[in-house]
Structures are given as C-alpha cells and as structure tokens.
Design an enzyme around this catalytic site. Structure first.
Site, PDB file in Angstrom:
ATOM      1  N   GLU A 122      15.766  23.361  -8.419  1.00  0.00           N
ATOM      2  CA  GLU A 122      14.516  23.413  -9.179  1.00  0.00           C
ATOM      3  C   GLU A 122      13.830  22.049  -9.145  1.00  0.00           C
ATOM      4  O   GLU A 122      14.492  21.011  -9.175  1.00  0.00           O
ATOM      5  CB  GLU A 122      14.786  23.825 -10.625  1.00  0.00           C
ATOM      6  CG  GLU A 122      13.534  24.217 -11.389  1.00  0.00           C
ATOM      7  CD  GLU A 122      13.873  25.048 -12.630  1.00  0.00           C
ATOM      8  OE1 GLU A 122      14.673  26.009 -12.499  1.00  0.00           O
ATOM      9  OE2 GLU A 122      13.362  24.741 -13.712  1.00  0.00           O
ATOM     10  N   ASP A 124      10.490  20.451 -11.260  1.00  0.00           N
ATOM     11  CA  ASP A 124       9.640  20.837 -12.382  1.00  0.00           C
ATOM     12  C   ASP A 124       8.554  19.827 -12.706  1.00  0.00           C
ATOM     13  O   ASP A 124       8.829  18.618 -12.814  1.00  0.00           O
ATOM     14  CB  ASP A 124      10.469  20.989 -13.664  1.00  0.00           C
ATOM     15  CG  ASP A 124      11.552  22.033 -13.546  1.00  0.00           C
ATOM     16  OD1 ASP A 124      11.312  23.051 -12.896  1.00  0.00           O
ATOM     17  OD2 ASP A 124      12.634  21.825 -14.127  1.00  0.00           O
ATOM     18  N   GLU A 126       6.348  19.936 -16.070  1.00  0.00           N
ATOM     19  CA  GLU A 126       6.190  20.668 -17.325  1.00  0.00           C
ATOM     20  C   GLU A 126       5.240  19.889 -18.225  1.00  0.00           C
ATOM     21  O   GLU A 126       5.435  18.693 -18.455  1.00  0.00           O
ATOM     22  CB  GLU A 126       7.551  20.850 -18.004  1.00  0.00           C
ATOM     23  CG  GLU A 126       8.486  21.731 -17.191  1.00  0.00           C
ATOM     24  CD  GLU A 126       9.942  21.608 -17.611  1.00  0.00           C
ATOM     25  OE1 GLU A 126      10.611  22.643 -17.662  1.00  0.00           O
ATOM     26  OE2 GLU A 126      10.402  20.479 -17.874  1.00  0.00           O
ATOM     27  N   TRP A 217      13.037  25.158 -27.501  1.00  0.00           N
ATOM     28  CA  TRP A 217      13.478  24.161 -26.532  1.00  0.00           C
ATOM     29  C   TRP A 217      12.709  22.848 -26.654  1.00  0.00           C
ATOM     30  O   TRP A 217      13.299  21.768 -26.592  1.00  0.00           O
ATOM     31  CB  TRP A 217      13.314  24.733 -25.121  1.00  0.00           C
ATOM     32  CG  TRP A 217      13.383  23.708 -24.037  1.00  0.00           C
ATOM     33  CD1 TRP A 217      14.482  23.008 -23.638  1.00  0.00           C
ATOM     34  CD2 TRP A 217      12.291  23.255 -23.231  1.00  0.00           C
ATOM     35  NE1 TRP A 217      14.146  22.146 -22.619  1.00  0.00           N
ATOM     36  CE2 TRP A 217      12.811  22.284 -22.351  1.00  0.00           C
ATOM     37  CE3 TRP A 217      10.939  23.583 -23.155  1.00  0.00           C
ATOM     38  CZ2 TRP A 217      12.012  21.634 -21.419  1.00  0.00           C
ATOM     39  CZ3 TRP A 217      10.149  22.945 -22.227  1.00  0.00           C
ATOM     40  CH2 TRP A 217      10.689  21.978 -21.375  1.00  0.00           C
TER      41      TRP A 217
END
Length: 312
Positions: A122, A124, A126, A217
């Site tokens: 992955e 990312d 974000e 989260w």
C-alpha cells in the site's frame, strides 16, 4: 503517451520565499520545481475509474473530467482504477470539503489488499479532517508485503487552504523510489535500498480515491467523531493522470519490463530514478516548514528505530 521533455536532473535556478499571513497563520510560497503534473495524458473519470463503493454518493461532472465523492450518514464513497499497475505516476487534483470535518478522511492511494489480504502492499496519501480546528492534515504512509506492523506515517500541515480550490496530490512509484508530491513539491521520498527492501511495495496495485468516516481511527478513538450535522461532506476530484506499467489481466503479466522500460512506459526509467536539485530543495523546504510528525522520530512508539530510518 505525451511526455514533456524537461529533464528532472539538477538544474540551476533562483528562488525566494514569500510569506503571507492570514487567520491560519503564516503561509509560505514554495520554491519553484519542475512540474510532473501535465506531463502525461489527462484521463476522464470513465476512462480511468469504476465505482468502488457508495455509488449513490458518486457524481461525475464537467463532461466526465470531475467526480464528486460524498460522505453522509448513509455511506461514504469511492472510485477504483480500471487497471492495476506495477509502477507509475498517479495524480489527482482534489478540492476538500470546507467547514467542520473532524473524522472525515479523503484518501488517494494504491493497494492490492483485494488480491493479497494477508500480504498486501500500500502507498497512501490521506487527508485528515482536523480534530478541532477547521483545517486539514496531510498524512503519507507506505508498506509492502504485509508489513503493517510498522506504520511509516509522516504528517504535514498544508501551505494553502485545500478547500478553496483544486490542488494536485501525486505518487511516483518505481523500482528506485516512492515520492509523495503536493502541487509538484516532493514532501517525502522513500528510497528503495537494502534497509527497506523487504517492506517495499513490489506487487501490482490498483488506485483508489475515497471519502469515509474514520472517527474511530483518526480522532483518538472517536474523541472527535464526524458530526453529520454538517453533512454531506463533498470532495471533488479531477486532473486524473495514471501512467505506468499495467498488469495484463489475461495472462497476469506486466505489459512492460522493469529492466528495460519502453518509451511508452518510461516511469521506471533514468529520468524518474532520482530527484533533481530543484525537487530536493522543494522537499527540504516542505519537511522543514510543514512536517510535524515522522515515525522515525517517534521514540515512544519505536524503542528501536526501523532500519530504513538510519539508512544513508
């Protein structure tokens, strides 16, 4: 695909810093760097993506050039690339929701968790709605071969208001390095060396663009959850560029070679193997003035630093 002929290697240049002040504090004008965005063919939403989830909250606008992704109490939403890539350059121009956005996450990332659920890669980008203030935070992360036990997050404040207009968020991933860029300014580089090799993404990945509720989260276990009184939260995305080595779905083989990339798939070639002098200066500027968290400096989390933190 059309590629501009500027060289990404070191060039001589002059720049100055300009500082403005408004309610969000000092805003710095970044140094000039080469533009990678616009170097590749722009794609429409329908050419490049399918709906990943929350179809009722996905709206294609602007003759197919823009997608609006919404989060409301019923669902978030997201897009999934039609192709899987072994490496490449990936860009989305995104305009973020304004107002109180605590717990909202807009993510632009590559992943293969659908194919390798226990051993996935992955990369990312974000964008995290701030817990209290009406601001957004940029978080970058990466892991390969299921190395999720070591979070490699770095966090940055942005040098602009991302809710007022579109800004480019880009990922360059090849066999040499991973580079995260914001408006063409590199904010982070992960060099592919022996220290990181086991955790370096190596399998074909899809590209995702999503908006979702990350209250549990992203806000200290739900301390500042999404407040749906302010819904819908709408992120607009355009400026789509995806160029690289595409997985051939029929025989599950790459359409290009890492060892000898063709002129059609040049993103693993020498021109993209290292940052130029301008790009290094831009990255140093971004990290010095805007980075406020790096896992390599988190001694409470890692009593022994991950090996790549000490690699030269």
């Amino acid at each position: 695909m059309a590629i501009s002929h500027h060289n990404l290697l070191s060039t001589t240049f002059i720049f100055c810093y300009v500082i403005h002040v408004h309610s969000r504090g000092p805003v710095y004008t970044p140094p000039d760097v080469e533009r990678l965005t616009g170097s590749f063919t722009r794609l429409s939403v329908d050419q490049s993506y399918t709906v990943f989830f929350g179809g009722a909250n996905v709206h294609v606008t602007g003759n197919g050039t823009t997608a609006q992704l919404s989060l409301d109490k019923s669902s978030g939403s997201g897009l999934l690339s039609k192709n899987k890539y072994y490496y490449g350059f990936f860009n989305a121009a995104i305009k973020l929701p304004a107002g109180f956005t605590s717990g909202v996450v807009v993510a632009y990332y590559l992943s293969n968790s659908d194919v390798f659920p226990h051993n996935h890669d992955e990369i990312d980008i974000e964008l995290l709605g701030h817990e209290k203030r009406r601001e957004w935070v940029l978080q970058t992360n990466m892991y390969g071969n299921g190395s999720v036990g070591t979070g490699r997050e770095e966090k940055f404040y942005l040098w602009f208001d991302p809710t007022q207009s579109f800004h480019d968020y880009s990922i360059l991933w090849n066999n040499h390095h991973i580079v995260f860029l914001v408006d063409n300014i590199p904010v982070r580089e992960v060099i592919h060396n022996n220290a990181i090799s086991l955790a370096y993404p190596s399998k074909a990945m899809s590209v995702y663009a999503t908006i979702w509720d990350a209250s549990q989260w992203a806000t200290h276990g739900g301390k500042y959850p999404v407040n749906y009184k302010y819904a819908p939260f709408v992120a607009s995305m355009g400026g789509i560029e995806m160029e690289g080595c595409i997985l051939n779905q029929k025989d599950m083989a790459p359409s290009c070679s890492r060892s000898s990339p063709s002129s059609i798939d040049p993103v693993d070639g020498e021109r993209f193997a290292k940052l130029s002098g301008q790009q290094i200066t831009g990255m140093e500027w971004a990290r010095r003035k805007h980075m406020f968290y790096s896992y390599c400096q988190d001694k409470s989390r890692y009593k022994v630093q991950p090996p790549e933190c000490n690699a030269k």
